[in-house]
Motif scaffolding. Structure first.
Motif, PDB file in Angstrom:
ATOM      1  N   PHE A   1       0.814  -1.213   0.000  1.00  0.00           N
ATOM      2  CA  PHE A   1       0.000   0.000   0.000  1.00  0.00           C
ATOM      3  C   PHE A   1       0.847   1.263   0.000  1.00  0.00           C
ATOM      4  O   PHE A   1       0.347   2.356  -0.265  1.00  0.00           O
ATOM      5  N   GLU A   2       2.144   1.129   0.280  1.00  0.00           N
ATOM      6  CA  GLU A   2       3.023   2.290   0.322  1.00  0.00           C
ATOM      7  C   GLU A   2       2.979   3.029  -1.011  1.00  0.00           C
ATOM      8  O   GLU A   2       2.916   2.422  -2.067  1.00  0.00           O
ATOM      9  N   GLY A   3       2.995   4.341  -0.933  1.00  0.00           N
ATOM     10  CA  GLY A   3       2.927   5.152  -2.138  1.00  0.00           C
ATOM     11  C   GLY A   3       1.521   5.603  -2.474  1.00  0.00           C
ATOM     12  O   GLY A   3       1.324   6.443  -3.345  1.00  0.00           O
ATOM     13  N   HIS A   4       0.521   5.049  -1.787  1.00  0.00           N
ATOM     14  CA  HIS A   4      -0.858   5.468  -2.013  1.00  0.00           C
ATOM     15  C   HIS A   4      -1.186   6.767  -1.283  1.00  0.00           C
ATOM     16  O   HIS A   4      -2.221   7.364  -1.525  1.00  0.00           O
ATOM     17  N   GLY A   5      -0.309   7.177  -0.386  1.00  0.00           N
ATOM     18  CA  GLY A   5      -0.504   8.437   0.328  1.00  0.00           C
ATOM     19  C   GLY A   5      -1.471   8.318   1.488  1.00  0.00           C
ATOM     20  O   GLY A   5      -2.053   7.269   1.747  1.00  0.00           O
ATOM     21  N   ASN A   6      -1.625   9.414   2.187  1.00  0.00           N
ATOM     22  CA  ASN A   6      -2.547   9.463   3.312  1.00  0.00           C
ATOM     23  C   ASN A   6      -3.970   9.292   2.814  1.00  0.00           C
ATOM     24  O   ASN A   6      -4.299   9.695   1.692  1.00  0.00           O
ATOM     25  N   GLN A   7      -4.813   8.706   3.649  1.00  0.00           N
ATOM     26  CA  GLN A   7      -6.180   8.396   3.247  1.00  0.00           C
ATOM     27  C   GLN A   7      -7.184   9.167   4.092  1.00  0.00           C
ATOM     28  O   GLN A   7      -7.162   9.084   5.319  1.00  0.00           O
ATOM     29  N   ALA A   8      -8.081   9.898   3.438  1.00  0.00           N
ATOM     30  CA  ALA A   8      -9.123  10.651   4.131  1.00  0.00           C
ATOM     31  C   ALA A   8     -10.359   9.794   4.383  1.00  0.00           C
ATOM     32  O   ALA A   8     -11.194  10.143   5.212  1.00  0.00           O
ATOM     33  N   THR A   9     -10.483   8.692   3.661  1.00  0.00           N
ATOM     34  CA  THR A   9     -11.632   7.807   3.833  1.00  0.00           C
ATOM     35  C   THR A   9     -11.179   6.490   4.471  1.00  0.00           C
ATOM     36  O   THR A   9     -10.073   6.019   4.212  1.00  0.00           O
ATOM     37  N   PRO A  10     -12.021   5.886   5.306  1.00  0.00           N
ATOM     38  CA  PRO A  10     -11.657   4.639   5.984  1.00  0.00           C
ATOM     39  C   PRO A  10     -11.335   3.514   5.003  1.00  0.00           C
ATOM     40  O   PRO A  10     -12.028   3.319   4.006  1.00  0.00           O
ATOM     41  N   GLN A  11     -10.234   2.800   5.325  1.00  0.00           N
ATOM     42  CA  GLN A  11      -9.784   1.650   4.552  1.00  0.00           C
ATOM     43  C   GLN A  11      -9.959   0.402   5.423  1.00  0.00           C
ATOM     44  O   GLN A  11      -9.519   0.381   6.569  1.00  0.00           O
ATOM     45  N   ALA A  12     -10.597  -0.644   4.897  1.00  0.00           N
ATOM     46  CA  ALA A  12     -10.771  -1.887   5.653  1.00  0.00           C
ATOM     47  C   ALA A  12      -9.409  -2.518   5.924  1.00  0.00           C
ATOM     48  O   ALA A  12      -8.537  -2.539   5.055  1.00  0.00           O
ATOM     49  N   VAL A  13      -9.209  -3.000   7.148  1.00  0.00           N
ATOM     50  CA  VAL A  13      -7.968  -3.648   7.566  1.00  0.00           C
ATOM     51  C   VAL A  13      -8.233  -5.137   7.701  1.00  0.00           C
ATOM     52  O   VAL A  13      -9.205  -5.544   8.338  1.00  0.00           O
ATOM     53  N   ASN A  14      -7.367  -5.955   7.110  1.00  0.00           N
ATOM     54  CA  ASN A  14      -7.520  -7.401   7.167  1.00  0.00           C
ATOM     55  C   ASN A  14      -6.941  -7.941   8.473  1.00  0.00           C
ATOM     56  O   ASN A  14      -5.730  -8.010   8.639  1.00  0.00           O
ATOM     57  N   ILE A  15      -7.810  -8.308   9.405  1.00  0.00           N
ATOM     58  CA  ILE A  15      -7.395  -8.923  10.659  1.00  0.00           C
ATOM     59  C   ILE A  15      -7.631 -10.422  10.491  1.00  0.00           C
ATOM     60  O   ILE A  15      -8.769 -10.894  10.535  1.00  0.00           O
ATOM     61  N   SER A  16      -6.559 -11.180  10.254  1.00  0.00           N
ATOM     62  CA  SER A  16      -6.711 -12.623  10.033  1.00  0.00           C
ATOM     63  C   SER A  16      -5.481 -13.356  10.533  1.00  0.00           C
ATOM     64  O   SER A  16      -4.415 -12.773  10.725  1.00  0.00           O
ATOM     65  N   HIS A  17      -5.664 -14.647  10.748  1.00  0.00           N
ATOM     66  CA  HIS A  17      -4.561 -15.513  11.171  1.00  0.00           C
ATOM     67  C   HIS A  17      -4.876 -16.919  10.679  1.00  0.00           C
ATOM     68  O   HIS A  17      -6.006 -17.395  10.823  1.00  0.00           O
ATOM     69  N   GLY A  18      -3.887 -17.557  10.086  1.00  0.00           N
ATOM     70  CA  GLY A  18      -4.098 -18.908   9.568  1.00  0.00           C
ATOM     71  C   GLY A  18      -5.145 -18.967   8.479  1.00  0.00           C
ATOM     72  O   GLY A  18      -5.846 -19.962   8.341  1.00  0.00           O
ATOM     73  N   GLY A  19      -5.266 -17.868   7.717  1.00  0.00           N
ATOM     74  CA  GLY A  19      -6.221 -17.832   6.613  1.00  0.00           C
ATOM     75  C   GLY A  19      -7.653 -17.559   7.045  1.00  0.00           C
ATOM     76  O   GLY A  19      -8.555 -17.536   6.205  1.00  0.00           O
ATOM     77  N   ARG A  20      -7.886 -17.345   8.335  1.00  0.00           N
ATOM     78  CA  ARG A  20      -9.240 -17.072   8.821  1.00  0.00           C
ATOM     79  C   ARG A  20      -9.367 -15.621   9.284  1.00  0.00           C
ATOM     80  O   ARG A  20      -8.597 -15.161  10.100  1.00  0.00           O
ATOM     81  N   LYS A  21     -10.355 -14.932   8.748  1.00  0.00           N
ATOM     82  CA  LYS A  21     -10.628 -13.551   9.132  1.00  0.00           C
ATOM     83  C   LYS A  21     -11.187 -13.533  10.549  1.00  0.00           C
ATOM     84  O   LYS A  21     -11.971 -14.384  10.928  1.00  0.00           O
ATOM     85  N   ARG A  22     -10.739 -12.546  11.328  1.00  0.00           N
ATOM     86  CA  ARG A  22     -11.193 -12.397  12.707  1.00  0.00           C
ATOM     87  C   ARG A  22     -12.084 -11.166  12.841  1.00  0.00           C
ATOM     88  O   ARG A  22     -11.878 -10.168  12.160  1.00  0.00           O
ATOM     89  N   ARG A  23     -13.071 -11.249  13.726  1.00  0.00           N
ATOM     90  CA  ARG A  23     -13.960 -10.121  14.006  1.00  0.00           C
ATOM     91  C   ARG A  23     -13.432  -9.349  15.205  1.00  0.00           C
ATOM     92  O   ARG A  23     -13.180  -9.923  16.261  1.00  0.00           O
TER      93      ARG A  23
END
Length: 137
Positions: free
Chosen positions: A36-58
């Protein structure tokens, strides 16, 4: 619907339904990694992938320090990313981490806290707590 929100020095994070973490602000604190580097600062929320072992966490809780983020999941796991000069990520090293990384038992041993009920980040440290214990790193 936003269920939690926290602010760092130049970024913010929130949890939306159903437990998805979003981040916006200074690029390196968004949890998106080197691609994602080089995309600059973001004014709108970006979803963050919270996962481990291929499983997404809530996510259940999120907090921000000056330049780091810690997330507690519904299953009681802790994930962190950001600056780590003082070990505030709890990963057992002091290297900065650009993507959410699961804290392993022993660093700083979050399993010592029975069932996590909250997290709190200071500028250069983090706390995880249950109804009867606090772990600080």
């Amino acid at each position: 619907r936003v269920t939690a929100i926290a602010c760092g020095s130049h970024f913010a994070c929130c949890i939306g339904d159903p437990g998805t973490v979003y981040a916006w602000g200074v690029e390196k604190y968004l949890g998106q990694g080197p691609a994602f580097e080089g995309h600059g600062n973001q004014a709108t929320p970006q979803a963050v992938n919270i996962s481990h072992g291929g499983r997404k966490r809530r996510a259940l809780f999120v907090d921000c320090g000056r330049s780091h983020v810690v997330v507690c999941t519904h299953s009681g796991e802790l994930f962190s990313w950001g600056d780590n000069m003082y070990g505030q990520l709890g990963l057992g090293h002091r290297s900065n981490t650009l993507t959410p990384t699961k804290l392993e038992t022993g660093n700083p041993n979050p399993s010592q806290v029975d069932r996590l009920v909250g997290i709190s980040c200071g500028a250069r440290h983090t706390l995880a707590f249950s109804t009867n214990r606090v772990v600080v790193w």
